[in-house]
Motif scaffolding. Structure first.
Motif, mmCIF file in Angstrom:
data_model
loop_
_atom_site.group_PDB
_atom_site.id
_atom_site.type_symbol
_atom_site.label_atom_id
_atom_site.label_comp_id
_atom_site.label_asym_id
_atom_site.label_seq_id
_atom_site.Cartn_x
_atom_site.Cartn_y
_atom_site.Cartn_z
ATOM 1 N N GLY A 217 48.518 84.176 9.097
ATOM 2 C CA GLY A 217 49.357 84.778 10.111
ATOM 3 C C GLY A 217 49.618 83.884 11.298
ATOM 4 N N THR A 218 48.876 82.771 11.413
ATOM 5 C CA THR A 218 49.061 81.856 12.555
ATOM 6 C C THR A 218 49.328 80.431 12.080
ATOM 7 N N VAL A 219 49.795 80.269 10.856
ATOM 8 C CA VAL A 219 50.081 78.930 10.329
ATOM 9 C C VAL A 219 51.521 78.565 10.719
ATOM 10 N N PHE A 220 51.655 77.928 11.844
ATOM 11 C CA PHE A 220 52.941 77.400 12.309
ATOM 12 C C PHE A 220 52.634 76.310 13.326
ATOM 13 N N SER A 221 53.574 75.422 13.531
ATOM 14 C CA SER A 221 53.412 74.366 14.528
ATOM 15 C C SER A 221 53.760 74.931 15.901
ATOM 16 N N ASP B 275 49.517 91.543 14.279
ATOM 17 C CA ASP B 275 50.240 91.250 13.044
ATOM 18 C C ASP B 275 49.519 91.902 11.867
ATOM 19 N N PRO B 276 50.076 91.837 10.657
ATOM 20 C CA PRO B 276 49.441 92.503 9.518
ATOM 21 C C PRO B 276 48.071 91.945 9.159
ATOM 22 N N HIS B 277 47.720 90.756 9.674
ATOM 23 C CA HIS B 277 46.431 90.129 9.368
ATOM 24 C C HIS B 277 45.367 90.467 10.399
ATOM 25 N N GLY B 278 45.735 91.199 11.457
ATOM 26 C CA GLY B 278 44.779 91.561 12.483
ATOM 27 C C GLY B 278 44.670 90.576 13.618
ATOM 28 N N ASN B 279 45.582 89.589 13.680
ATOM 29 C CA ASN B 279 45.606 88.690 14.825
ATOM 30 C C ASN B 279 46.297 89.370 16.009
ATOM 31 N N LEU B 280 45.844 89.018 17.203
ATOM 32 C CA LEU B 280 46.459 89.510 18.424
ATOM 33 C C LEU B 280 47.612 88.601 18.819
ATOM 34 N N TRP B 281 48.711 89.197 19.296
ATOM 35 C CA TRP B 281 49.843 88.444 19.829
ATOM 36 C C TRP B 281 50.056 88.869 21.273
ATOM 37 N N VAL B 282 50.248 87.894 22.150
ATOM 38 C CA VAL B 282 50.282 88.107 23.585
ATOM 39 C C VAL B 282 51.589 87.560 24.149
ATOM 40 N N GLY C 196 39.625 82.933 19.085
ATOM 41 C CA GLY C 196 40.069 82.365 20.352
ATOM 42 C C GLY C 196 41.147 81.313 20.223
ATOM 43 N N GLU C 197 41.446 80.855 18.991
ATOM 44 C CA GLU C 197 42.510 79.873 18.820
ATOM 45 C C GLU C 197 43.833 80.503 19.251
ATOM 46 N N THR C 198 44.494 79.885 20.204
ATOM 47 C CA THR C 198 45.704 80.417 20.824
ATOM 48 C C THR C 198 46.841 79.433 20.615
ATOM 49 N N LYS C 199 47.959 79.930 20.059
ATOM 50 C CA LYS C 199 49.089 79.060 19.725
ATOM 51 C C LYS C 199 50.391 79.712 20.179
ATOM 52 N N GLN C 200 51.221 78.921 20.827
ATOM 53 C CA GLN C 200 52.496 79.428 21.315
ATOM 54 C C GLN C 200 53.518 79.464 20.182
ATOM 55 N N PHE C 201 54.052 80.674 19.930
ATOM 56 C CA PHE C 201 55.020 80.849 18.845
ATOM 57 C C PHE C 201 56.455 80.670 19.332
ATOM 58 N N LEU D 208 55.431 83.786 23.768
ATOM 59 C CA LEU D 208 54.660 84.657 22.884
ATOM 60 C C LEU D 208 53.639 83.804 22.155
ATOM 61 N N PHE D 209 52.394 84.280 22.090
ATOM 62 C CA PHE D 209 51.273 83.504 21.576
ATOM 63 C C PHE D 209 50.498 84.312 20.536
ATOM 64 N N SER D 210 50.039 83.645 19.483
ATOM 65 C CA SER D 210 49.095 84.257 18.554
ATOM 66 C C SER D 210 47.679 83.900 18.976
ATOM 67 N N VAL D 211 46.754 84.841 18.775
ATOM 68 C CA VAL D 211 45.344 84.609 19.086
ATOM 69 C C VAL D 211 44.512 85.136 17.926
ATOM 70 N N VAL D 212 43.692 84.276 17.352
ATOM 71 C CA VAL D 212 42.808 84.671 16.260
ATOM 72 C C VAL D 212 41.622 85.440 16.841
ATOM 73 N N LEU D 213 41.253 86.533 16.193
ATOM 74 C CA LEU D 213 40.188 87.392 16.710
ATOM 75 C C LEU D 213 38.884 87.305 15.943
ATOM 76 N N GLU D 214 38.914 86.891 14.698
ATOM 77 C CA GLU D 214 37.715 86.915 13.860
ATOM 78 C C GLU D 214 37.461 85.548 13.246
ATOM 79 N N GLY D 215 36.211 85.294 12.892
ATOM 80 C CA GLY D 215 35.855 84.072 12.171
ATOM 81 C C GLY D 215 35.676 82.876 13.083
ATOM 82 N N ASP D 216 35.573 81.693 12.459
ATOM 83 C CA ASP D 216 35.258 80.495 13.236
ATOM 84 C C ASP D 216 36.440 79.994 14.059
#
Length: 697
Positions: free
Chosen positions: A106-110, A595-602, A626-631, A615-623
């Motif tokens: 859900g957050t695989v983008f440049s 998103d459908p994968h449970g990531n937070l978007w801000v 906290g990874e934050t990426k601007q979409f 608009l940014f994606s933020v990973v909530l679970e796993g290693d």
């Protein structure tokens, strides 16, 4: 237009990029005024009665009115006085993991680089298209938009101004067909009318303003193989405006505090104002929060009763004439002529988008304050829990727990029942405690534990029974008073003062609840609340995101800060423990989505890092937590609102494009979305993966 990923440690002077003209028309210059919450845990009404004379109170109220111009610095809503950033802001490079477009599902983008372009900028491999713009017709008999020949009659049949929240509801039995429901928060009259005189608006301009508030419901059709959406003249299309009638339900319905000359019953309200964020309910309706309603009312300085004046002041009602001068054309906006009219705004409203003839509802059991939104979590036994933030510096977080259970299904009977769920139950306010309060010095430094965390309690304020009658759970206040003056109830029970709690969103995958705390540059000032574990920085320019593990129907919770926003290169930022060299800078979080994968978007509002909001994606679970990426980023002067992220598209509302202090109708700072020499127009945009495919994979 795409930008290659850059990393993005932007130097900044820390002031919000929101223009002073936006502050004037969006929130009534809230950040230029004194903080409405002057409580120290004591009921403000008692303070007024025991410690303030009428003369002193009125003098203090008048002193808070400030003249604001283009050169003003307005703290968190301030004018950005730094040199404008270039089209692309580059002061480093993201680590290779993010730059190559890898990431959690859900957050695989440049990631998109911070920039100042007059465009919606999306990642490589993605496309975009405008769904609908201010002025686009919603009905076959609506005229085409003509900037220089607007009328109120036309505006009532067109998509309105400054879109904020967006909800997308599938139409059953019609593949790839939806209802798009959008809030319209406010109007910026100098951007709408050529030759506008703010001291002398015409009646037609005022009526056009009324028509451009509220909500729009529009049918849209998807395109096979892409995420594009096209508006249709469908049977569900509807406009709700500042002149639409609403029914009042709950414990304040019929209260003397809501009665007016036009409505002696206190049960029917004309209009909804300053609708900010919202939420789609599991039963298919939309909840919309009335936020900065205070700015529409005039002549507060002429109120002589000290208790009434204190109540108005606690809700930010101050001064003489209103910005838009609506009181000249409708006396209900004059608090002297109609002392209770302001009490009829600041509620959560519920809209049934499936019935264009239905009367929308204002739910008083959920309390009155500057509702950013109301979003719903349903427990396993059908209990409905609605969360809402009060978007003001040093104000509170709330939840409402229904005593009724949700009925599944989409029958008319289930719908009728479920639209009463917010009319019986208990309203709570939050009190937070930090695990290591002694470690908080206002600098944003992490405690030794490596996390900002703690526990919390939901303090009950108001219980509403099956008969609609309220029971106050706050000493010294009646049920009517708690419902109508909920901020005062929160003051009295010692709720925790937060840094502008905006959007609340429960995660549909985990049940955890997230809160965007946008900023608060008054934190730690003399006489103001000092930093605490949940609000760990004094002079907080960039905001944070709170994560709550709630019992939902219970009264206790644990919490931690997921993000402490800002420039990752500075010591006072935190990204869930993730490597800060591998994240995008983020400032002033506002709206949230999943998103459908449970990531937070801000989405952000007022980016203090000298680039456009995004608009940014933020990973909530796993290693990668906290990874934050601007979409994406939005155009010059715009705010990113209403995010929706599903399998095939991302939708954002681009609010107030081109709203900068050096802009005018004769010399716009933006020509988005139409280009050329066109005036900027707030619009809804859809983004999808080129050639189809799933977002972020």
């Amino acid at each position: 237009m795409n930008l290659k990923p850059l990393a993005l440690f932007v130097k900044h002077d820390g002031m919000s990029s929101r223009a002073s003209v936006t502050c004037r028309y969006k929130c009534g210059n809230a950040c230029a005024h004194n903080v409405p919450n002057e409580s120290g845990g004591e009921y403000f009404g008692d303070i007024v009665k025991s410690a303030m004379t009428r003369r002193g109170l009125l003098r203090g109220s008048a002193a808070t009115v400030l003249a604001v111009g283009a050169g003003s610095v307005l703290a968190a809503c301030g004018n950005d006085t730094a040199t404008a950033a270039p089209d692309s802001v580059d002061s480093g490079s993201l680590g290779s993991g993010s730059a190559t477009g890898s990431g959690a599902p859900g957050t695989v983008f440049s990631p998109v680089a911070p920039n100042k372009q007059d465009a919606v900028v999306v990642p490589e491999g993605y496309e975009q298209g405008v769904v609908i713009r201010w002025g686009d017709p919603l009905f076959p008999d609506a005229p085409a938009f003509d900037f220089d020949n607007q009328t109120a009659a036309a505006a009532e049949k067109q998509f309105a101004f400054n879109n904020d929240f967006a909800g997308l509801l599938p139409i059953e039995g019609q593949p790839n067909a939806y209802l798009l429901v959008v809030n319209h928060e406010y109007t910026t009259e100098p951007s709408m009318f050529r030759g506008y005189d703010p001291e002398n608006p015409t009646e037609e301009q005022v009526r056009i303003g009324w028509a451009n508030h509220g909500l729009s419901v529009v049918q849209v059709e998807g395109e096979a193989g892409s995420g594009r959406l096209t508006p249709k003249f469908g049977r569900y299309n509807r406009r709700i405006t500042a002149l639409t009638e609403f029914t009042v339900t709950g414990p304040a319905a019929g209260s003397d505090l809501l009665k007016t000359a036009a409505d002696p019953t206190g049960t029917r309200v004309v209009g909804t104002l300053n609708n900010c964020a919202g939420g789609v309910t599991p039963w298919g309706t939309v909840l919309s929060g009335e936020e900065n309603f205070n700015q529409y009312f005039a002549n507060t300085d002429k109120v002589t009763d000290p208790v009434a004046a204190a109540r108005l002041k606690r809700y930010g009602l101050e001064g003489e004439a209103s910005e838009r001068k609506w009181e000249r054309f409708d006396s209900r906006f004059d608090v002297v002529a109609e002392p209770n009219e302001a009490n009829r705004f600041g509620w959560v409203v519920e809209i049934d988008p499936w019935d264009p003839t239905s009367t929308p509802v204002k739910h008083t059991a959920m309390g009155r304050f500057k509702h950013e939104a109301a979003t719903v979590h349903v427990t396993d036994d059908g209990t409905v829990v609605a969360y809402s933030g009060d978007d003001e510096r040093f104000d509170y977080m709330y939840k409402f727990v229904s005593s009724r259970k949700m009925q599944p299904g989409n029958s008319s009977g289930a719908m009728r029942h479920n639209m009463t769920l917010m009319d019986a139950g208990t309203l709570y306010v939050a009190k937070l405690t930090g695990d290591d309060p002694a470690a908080i010095d206002g600098s944003g430094k992490l405690p030794a534990s490596g996390v900002f965390a703690g526990t919390g309690q939901w303090i009950p304020l108001l219980r509403t029974g099956e008969d609609g009658r309220g029971e106050s759970l706050v000493d010294g206040m009646t049920a009517d008073e708690v419902a109508v003056f909920t901020r005062l109830a929160g003051d009295k029970v010692g709720a925790t003062k937060m840094d502008r709690p905006e959007d609340f969103e429960p995660n549909p995958h985990t049940g955890k609840v997230y809160v965007a705390l946008t900023n608060n540059t008054k934190r730690g000032e003399d006489g103001k609340a000092a930093a605490d574990t949940a609000n760990p920085r004094n002079n907080n320019k960039n905001g944070q995101v709170l994560e709550i593990d709630d019992q939902h129907a219970g009264t206790s919770f644990t919490w931690n800060l997921l993000l402490v926003c800002g420039d990752p290169a500075t010591a006072d930022t935190y990204f869930g423990g993730f490597d800060k060299s591998q994240v995008s800078p983020i400032s002033c979080p506002d709206n949230l989505a999943f998103d459908p994968h449970g990531n937070l978007w801000v989405s952000t509002d007022g980016n203090a890092l000298k680039s456009n909001d995004g608009l940014f994606s933020v990973v909530l679970e796993g290693d990668r937590r906290g990874e934050t990426k601007q979409f994406l980023t939005v155009p010059v002067g715009a705010e990113t609102c209403g995010p929706i992220v599903d399998e095939k598209r991302v939708i954002v509302c681009v609010q107030h494009p081109g709203e900068t202090d050096d802009a005018s109708i004769e010399s716009p700072s933006s020509h988005w979305p139409d280009g050329g020499d066109a005036q900027p127009r707030p619009s809804v945009v859809a983004v999808w993966k080129s050639g189809g495919g799933r977002i972020g994979l």
